[in-house]
Design a protein around this motif. Structure first.
Motif, mmCIF file in Angstrom:
data_model
loop_
_atom_site.group_PDB
_atom_site.id
_atom_site.type_symbol
_atom_site.label_atom_id
_atom_site.label_comp_id
_atom_site.label_asym_id
_atom_site.label_seq_id
_atom_site.Cartn_x
_atom_site.Cartn_y
_atom_site.Cartn_z
ATOM 1 N N THR A 147 0.733 -1.167 -0.109
ATOM 2 C CA THR A 147 0.093 -0.112 -0.073
ATOM 3 C C THR A 147 0.768 1.195 0.066
ATOM 4 N N HIS A 148 0.228 2.392 -0.635
ATOM 5 C CA HIS A 148 1.066 3.602 -0.566
ATOM 6 C C HIS A 148 0.307 4.606 0.031
ATOM 7 N N GLY A 149 0.476 5.321 1.025
ATOM 8 C CA GLY A 149 -0.348 6.388 1.536
ATOM 9 C C GLY A 149 0.209 7.729 1.390
ATOM 10 N N GLY A 150 1.670 7.652 1.153
ATOM 11 C CA GLY A 150 2.321 9.056 1.227
ATOM 12 C C GLY A 150 2.557 9.500 2.484
ATOM 13 N N PRO A 151 3.160 10.693 2.795
ATOM 14 C CA PRO A 151 3.625 11.152 3.814
ATOM 15 C C PRO A 151 2.374 11.706 4.761
ATOM 16 N N SER A 152 1.291 12.072 4.257
ATOM 17 C CA SER A 152 0.206 12.528 5.134
ATOM 18 C C SER A 152 -0.970 11.331 5.149
ATOM 19 N N GLY A 153 -0.590 10.103 4.638
ATOM 20 C CA GLY A 153 -1.473 9.217 4.646
ATOM 21 C C GLY A 153 -2.680 9.006 3.723
ATOM 22 N N ASN A 154 -2.736 10.211 2.955
ATOM 23 C CA ASN A 154 -3.909 10.379 1.876
ATOM 24 C C ASN A 154 -3.632 10.137 0.244
ATOM 25 N N ALA A 155 -2.429 9.346 -0.005
ATOM 26 C CA ALA A 155 -2.316 9.154 -1.162
ATOM 27 C C ALA A 155 -3.365 8.134 -1.790
ATOM 28 N N GLY A 156 -4.001 8.237 -3.061
ATOM 29 C CA GLY A 156 -4.780 7.696 -3.701
ATOM 30 C C GLY A 156 -6.340 8.185 -3.647
ATOM 31 N N HIS A 157 -6.313 9.265 -2.944
ATOM 32 C CA HIS A 157 -7.780 9.777 -2.673
ATOM 33 C C HIS A 157 -8.343 10.247 -3.786
ATOM 34 N N ILE A 158 -8.806 9.432 -4.774
ATOM 35 C CA ILE A 158 -8.894 9.804 -6.213
ATOM 36 C C ILE A 158 -10.399 10.816 -6.290
ATOM 37 N N GLY A 159 -11.181 10.660 -5.167
ATOM 38 C CA GLY A 159 -12.467 11.628 -5.419
ATOM 39 C C GLY A 159 -11.716 13.248 -5.317
ATOM 40 N N HIS A 160 -10.628 13.268 -5.015
ATOM 41 C CA HIS A 160 -10.201 14.736 -5.140
ATOM 42 C C HIS A 160 -9.269 15.315 -6.156
ATOM 43 N N VAL A 161 -9.306 14.407 -7.120
ATOM 44 C CA VAL A 161 -8.666 14.623 -8.575
ATOM 45 C C VAL A 161 -9.618 15.488 -9.326
ATOM 46 N N GLN A 162 -9.012 16.353 -9.825
ATOM 47 C CA GLN A 162 -10.010 17.202 -10.773
ATOM 48 C C GLN A 162 -10.188 16.387 -12.071
ATOM 49 N N VAL A 163 -11.505 16.809 -12.742
ATOM 50 C CA VAL A 163 -11.720 15.950 -13.945
ATOM 51 C C VAL A 163 -11.885 17.028 -15.029
#
Length: 312
Positions: free
Chosen positions: A157-173
């Motif tokens: 798993t990869h969460g990044g330094p803040s723990g939030n990597a992968g939070h695709i809901g807040h990728v802009q479309v």
């Protein structure tokens, strides 16, 4: 003796806790839930977590004296504040930087407590017992009241330094300007989540007020309801394709209540990914429906303990 994990799943409307065995099965009678919600105070939320955890642990005590909890896995709605158990769920405004891990550790002492964003927990569950078993580069997604995700890259798993990597809901479309609760505009969650899709349909003349009604009207041939569903699924597909262009994903497994709004919802997402560009490593990304039951978030939280070798 069986080594169990205590699994905790914290979301915007409820918190659940259960005892999960090393095969990914929930111990009968151990699954308990309590309400959360935007209007809940910090004390309300702490009380709900405490009661759900205590009831779940009580079920194990009642079952046998010879089994034990060897760790606690917590999957929490995001964002997190690092990986030390502090949470700031967007839809639970009373908790900002709240030490959820410490609260649960006080209830279940002397065992490790691992807290990760719920999307990571879901992804682990998909690779353990779900639709992505055996895969090493995976994103698990939930399309529901919100849109969440988590990443497994090269088997960890990869969460990044803040723990939030992968939070695709807040990728802009691209092509969308919908205001998101996070403060940005055009986020996938603001475009494709169940409530936002219903709101878009209403702005365009549809008279219903729920995802269930949207699904029913679309099946009956309502063009606005159908357009709203296609808009959501297409946005999810574009976000997945962009993510795969960055990370070279093998599989994306999609679950959540709103992903069932139409029989072909996942097919629309998959077609959008397949037609995104001329890059084969993007368009070959497989999009599949989740292989998990309603216990999936809890099984994923338990995987933080039972499969801790995969937890980055």
């Amino acid at each position: 003796m069986t080594d169990y994990a205590l699994a905790v799943d914290l979301g915007g409307t409820k918190v659940e806790a259960a005892i999960v065995d090393p095969t990914g099965s929930v111990l009968p009678g151990s699954r308990h839930r309590r309400p959360t919600g935007q209007a809940a105070t910090s004390d309300d939320l702490a009380r709900s977590v405490t009661e759900a955890v205590q009831d779940a642990v009580g079920a194990l005590v009642d079952a046998t004296r010879h089994d034990r909890v060897v760790g606690v896995g917590i999957g929490s709605a995001g964002p997190l504040v690092g990986s030390d158990g502090r949470v700031s769920p967007l839809n639970l405004p009373a908790w900002r930087g709240y030490p959820l891990g410490d609260l649960v550790a006080s209830l279940v002492p002397d065992v490790p407590v691992v807290t990760r964003i719920d999307g990571i927990a879901i992804t682990l569950a998909e690779t353990w017992v779900g639709a992505a078993q055996g895969e090493r580069n995976v994103m698990g997604m939930v399309v529901s009241t919100g849109v969440g995700g988590g990443l497994l890259l090269d088997g960890r798993t990869h969460g990044g330094p803040s723990g939030n990597a992968g939070h695709i809901g807040h990728v802009q479309v691209a092509g969308h300007d919908d205001q998101c609760a996070c403060g940005a505009r055009g986020c996938l969650e603001a475009v494709a989540s169940g409530p936002r899709t219903v709101a878009w349909a209403r702005r365009n003349g549809w008279a219903g007020d729920s995802g269930e009604q949207l699904a029913e009207r679309a099946r009956g041939g309502d063009p606005i309801a159908r357009a709203a569903i296609e808009r959501s699924a297409t946005a999810v597909g574009h976000a997945i394709a962009s993510t795969s262009a960055l990370l070279d994903l093998d599989v994306v497994a999609i679950g959540g209540g709103f992903s069932h709004v139409a029989d072909d919802y996942i097919d629309i997402v998959a077609r959008t990914v397949a037609g995104h560009s001329d890059f084969g490593f993007v368009t070959s990304t497989r999009v599949v429906a989740s292989g998990l039951s309603g216990e999936g978030p809890l099984i994923g939280a338990a995987a933080l303990i039972h499969h801790r070798e995969q937890v980055g």
